[in-house]
Design a protein around this motif. Structure first.
Motif, PDB file in Angstrom:
ATOM      1  N   GLY A   1      -2.435   2.670  -0.891  1.00  0.00           N
ATOM      2  CA  GLY A   1      -3.232   3.092   0.253  1.00  0.00           C
ATOM      3  C   GLY A   1      -3.731   1.872   1.001  1.00  0.00           C
ATOM      4  N   SER A   2      -4.731   2.076   1.830  1.00  0.00           N
ATOM      5  CA  SER A   2      -5.206   0.992   2.698  1.00  0.00           C
ATOM      6  C   SER A   2      -6.140   0.044   1.940  1.00  0.00           C
ATOM      7  CB  SER A   2      -5.948   1.587   3.901  1.00  0.00           C
ATOM      8  OG  SER A   2      -6.430   0.557   4.734  1.00  0.00           O
TER       9      SER A   2
ATOM     10  N   SER B   1      -8.700  -3.600   2.790  1.00  0.00           N
ATOM     11  CA  SER B   1      -9.247  -4.429   3.868  1.00  0.00           C
ATOM     12  C   SER B   1      -8.704  -5.846   3.775  1.00  0.00           C
ATOM     13  CB  SER B   1     -10.775  -4.454   3.812  1.00  0.00           C
ATOM     14  OG  SER B   1     -11.222  -5.283   2.767  1.00  0.00           O
TER      15      SER B   1
ATOM     16  N   GLY C   1       0.795  -1.217   0.000  1.00  0.00           N
ATOM     17  CA  GLY C   1       0.000   0.000   0.000  1.00  0.00           C
ATOM     18  C   GLY C   1       0.826   1.265   0.000  1.00  0.00           C
ATOM     19  N   GLU C   2       2.167   1.168   0.254  1.00  0.00           N
ATOM     20  CA  GLU C   2       3.019   2.345   0.356  1.00  0.00           C
ATOM     21  C   GLU C   2       3.697   2.704  -0.962  1.00  0.00           C
ATOM     22  OE1 GLU C   2       5.663   1.156   3.454  1.00  0.00           O
ATOM     23  OE2 GLU C   2       4.382   1.918   5.038  1.00  0.00           O
TER      24      GLU C   2
ATOM     25  N   MET D   1       0.054  -2.419   8.676  1.00  0.00           N
ATOM     26  CA  MET D   1      -0.441  -1.063   8.935  1.00  0.00           C
ATOM     27  C   MET D   1      -1.140  -0.461   7.707  1.00  0.00           C
ATOM     28  SD  MET D   1       3.045   1.249   8.908  1.00  0.00           S
ATOM     29  CE  MET D   1       2.146   2.787   8.961  1.00  0.00           C
ATOM     30  N   MET D   2      -0.974  -1.093   6.536  1.00  0.00           N
ATOM     31  CA  MET D   2      -1.650  -0.604   5.329  1.00  0.00           C
ATOM     32  C   MET D   2      -2.962  -1.340   5.081  1.00  0.00           C
ATOM     33  SD  MET D   2       0.244   1.821   4.582  1.00  0.00           S
ATOM     34  CE  MET D   2      -0.700   2.321   3.141  1.00  0.00           C
ATOM     35  N   THR D   3      -3.458  -2.039   6.090  1.00  0.00           N
ATOM     36  CA  THR D   3      -4.762  -2.691   5.996  1.00  0.00           C
ATOM     37  C   THR D   3      -5.735  -1.976   6.928  1.00  0.00           C
ATOM     38  OG1 THR D   3      -4.417  -4.291   7.786  1.00  0.00           O
ATOM     39  CG2 THR D   3      -3.560  -4.879   5.613  1.00  0.00           C
ATOM     40  N   ASP D   4      -6.957  -2.492   6.980  1.00  0.00           N
ATOM     41  CA  ASP D   4      -7.972  -1.882   7.847  1.00  0.00           C
ATOM     42  C   ASP D   4      -7.876  -2.363   9.288  1.00  0.00           C
ATOM     43  OD1 ASP D   4      -8.708  -4.477   7.301  1.00  0.00           O
ATOM     44  OD2 ASP D   4     -10.833  -4.036   7.004  1.00  0.00           O
TER      45      ASP D   4
ATOM     46  N   GLU E   1      -4.016  -0.156  14.452  1.00  0.00           N
ATOM     47  CA  GLU E   1      -2.724  -0.332  15.127  1.00  0.00           C
ATOM     48  C   GLU E   1      -2.842  -0.197  16.639  1.00  0.00           C
ATOM     49  OE1 GLU E   1       0.923   1.389  13.236  1.00  0.00           O
ATOM     50  OE2 GLU E   1      -0.593   2.520  12.119  1.00  0.00           O
TER      51      GLU E   1
END
Length: 594
Positions: free
Chosen positions: A426-427, A429, A382-383, A455-458, A461
């Motif tokens: 991005g994020s 799910s 996602g980055e 951290m790039m999921t739903d 943290e």
């Protein structure tokens, strides 16, 4: 509670029940002995009171035997249904569900027909059914115009419950009485004390099994229609063993699975015949001995998750003594094979390391090694945009900082059937990721999936509920890997360390401890982060290390591999020479990758 379940309950109280049924008996060496089922004094009948065979009895004078439910029926001269009712009352057993109001059905009039003399008799005889069997089932003949119908009466408790009509010349010309009760065919021929019965798909199959000595019933509307179950539910209670003789086609297999689930896996066995159905087997020349052999070989439909330990011994032996040509799982490959670790199917590997220490770069090179060994992979980052991900991959695949455009095309062609990108920056799910991964696994046979990073999921943290959410996410990932025979790679960030001169441990992963507890393998990646402009830096000292912190299923539980880094090729190597390796060989002009 059916007969099989009730019998088990009775076995737990074998001593008191045996004494209640046979009050003139005596206890002797773990058994209750009596003269006979009528209760006379003597020792010809014995009931086992303890152990695995508690409740089993035999009358050596008459040859009668059975379990305590049979004994109850024999001593009190009851049918099995009557015995079950008495035993439940005696033991204080009440059904958990209240009895529903019974549906009302239309009872059919006696059909206008005659005893089979022409078409029906010929038709059934031609299928191996004898006149005696035809008479036992009271099959009749009805002629309407130029069509001849076999009339199958559904008789139960002395009452005509349903009637089915079958055109002997056209199978699709078949009907039942409108509004009649769906029920099983053949009840009038089942011994009231029988504990075993067969259920098959068609009336002629039931007649076939009866003819070879197997008490049998038939469903009224095919393998996929189980409306009859509710109406015959209580009548099936008395059977401890139900033999399923459904057809050997997809509909029959699916119907057998559903039926056994509804009436009880523990008392059902699936009978497999070397023919489509029982009547076809009879017509092929099978006799009673052949059918009984098939019954003897019948297997219970155990849950898929329930397996005997001995089934796995061959695989255990192969682990001790692998064959020379045995297929191995892909190994951890950088510039050479690091065969102290294999990427097994059905596992989750967590990759961690401090920010900037190269864990994603390391994983990218590991994936190239997997693809070189024939694996297909999908990556979610996602980055990073896909092109930035692939720029790094191209450098590593070529083993150089700036491959030619033609070489880049060659790498693109090599990757075409090996790597896919989850194209979201991005994020994303967890559920959507796994849905796409499942599709990729089924359609394209992909076995390796990367989530970079958690951290790039739903998955949250921190904050309320975050620990539970992380635990649930890891459980989903592990379940996915095991159910689909895949390997999942999860990048998880560690907590910030006060000293980055050594790599983090598995307990340093940020968030829930369940992340590493649930994982099968945990790797940490560490970089020395040397200052290239420092003249005092020793070039022979390692630049980085990959450390195996956990391996649930392998022989090596902990291993630290020192590494050197080639900046131009973006590759980690196992020797101070830092000589890169080309994962993709280039020898000429490839087809241009579009």
């Amino acid at each position: 509670m059916n007969a099989a379940e009730l019998s088990q309950r009775m076995a737990a109280e074998a001593a008191s029940i045996a004494q209640y049924l046979l009050p003139n008996g005596k206890k002797k060496s773990g058994e209750w002995v009596a003269g006979s089922t009528s209760g006379e004094e003597g020792q010809s009948l014995s009931v086992r009171l303890t152990g695995a065979k508690a409740g089993v009895w035999k009358d050596f004078a008459t040859g009668e035997s059975g379990d305590l439910l049979d004994l109850w029926a024999a001593t009190r001269s009851l049918s099995m249904a009557e015995a079950i009712r008495e035993v439940k009352d005696y033991m204080g057993i009440r059904e958990a569900m209240p009895e529903r109001e019974k549906k009302t059905f239309k009872r059919p009039q006696k059909p206008k027909c005659q005893a089979p003399k022409y078409g029906v008799k010929e038709w059934l005889n031609g299928r191996g059914i004898t006149d005696e069997t035809i008479a036992a089932f009271k099959v009749a003949e009805q002629v309407r115009g130029d069509k001849t119908y076999a009339v199958f009466p559904y008789l139960r408790d002395g009452e005509l419950v349903n009637v089915k009509y079958r055109n002997v010349a056209e199978k699709r010309d078949m009907r039942q009485e409108g509004g009649a009760e769906p029920c099983l065919f053949g009840w009038h021929l089942i011994d009231p004390k029988a504990r075993t019965v067969a259920i098959c798909e068609g009336e002629i199959d039931a007649m076939t099994l009866h003819q070879v000595g197997i008490p049998a019933l038939s469903v009224n509307a095919g393998a996929g229609n189980h409306q009859w179950v509710e109406n015959d539910w209580e009548r099936l209670d008395r059977f401890s063993e139900i033999l399923i003789f459904f057809d050997a086609d997809e509909a029959g297999k699916a119907g057998a699975q559903e039926l056994t689930r509804r009436i009880g896996l523990e008392r059902c066995k699936l009978v497999t015949l070397p023919a489509k159905d029982a009547n076809e087997y009879l017509q092929a020349g099978a006799d009673g001995e052949d059918f009984w052999h098939a019954v003897k070989e019948a297997k219970p439909l155990d849950p898929d998750e329930m397996r005997q330990a001995c089934e796995f011994i061959a695989k255990v032996k192969a682990m001790f003594y692998p064959a020379q040509d045995a297929q191995r799982d892909p190994v951890l490959r950088l510039d050479k094979d690091l065969d102290w670790f294999e990427f097994r199917s059905g596992e989750l590997t967590v990759w961690t390391g401090y920010n900037g220490h190269g864990k994603s770069l390391m994983l990218s090179q590991v994936l190239l090694g997997l693809m070189q060994q024939g694996e297909r992979v999908m990556v979610f980052s996602g980055e990073m945009t896909p092109e930035r991900q692939l720029k790094r991959t191209v450098k590593q695949a070529a083993g150089m900082d700036r491959p030619t455009p033609a070489y880049i095309d060659a790498i693109g062609e090599w990757l075409r059937d090996k790597q896919w990108i989850f194209n979201v920056v991005g994020s994303a799910s967890i559920d959507r990721l796994l849905a796409v991964f499942l599709y990729a696994s089924k359609r394209y046979g992909m076995r390796h999936f990367v989530i970079d990073s958690l951290m790039m999921t739903d998955v949250p943290e921190d904050g309320p509920g975050s620990m539970t959410a992380q635990k649930d996410a890891v459980r989903k990932l592990c379940d996915f890997a095991r159910r689909n025979g895949c390997h999942l790679h999860l990048v998880a960030h560690p907590r910030k360390g006060a000293d980055e001169s050594k790599g983090p441990g598995k307990l340093d992963v940020a968030g829930s401890s369940k992340i590493t507890d649930g994982a099968d393998n945990v790797f940490t990646v560490w970089s020395a982060r040397k200052d290239e402009n420092d003249p005092d830096v020793d070039p022979d000292k390692p630049d980085a290390a990959i450390e195996l912190q956990k391996q649930r299923n392998g022989d090596v539980q902990h291993y630290r591999q020192l590494l050197w880094f080639n900046k131009g090729a973006q590759q980690f190597t196992s020797t101070p020479s830092r000589r890169p390796v080309p994962y993709v060989q280039y020898h000429g002009e490839p087809v241009v990758c579009q």
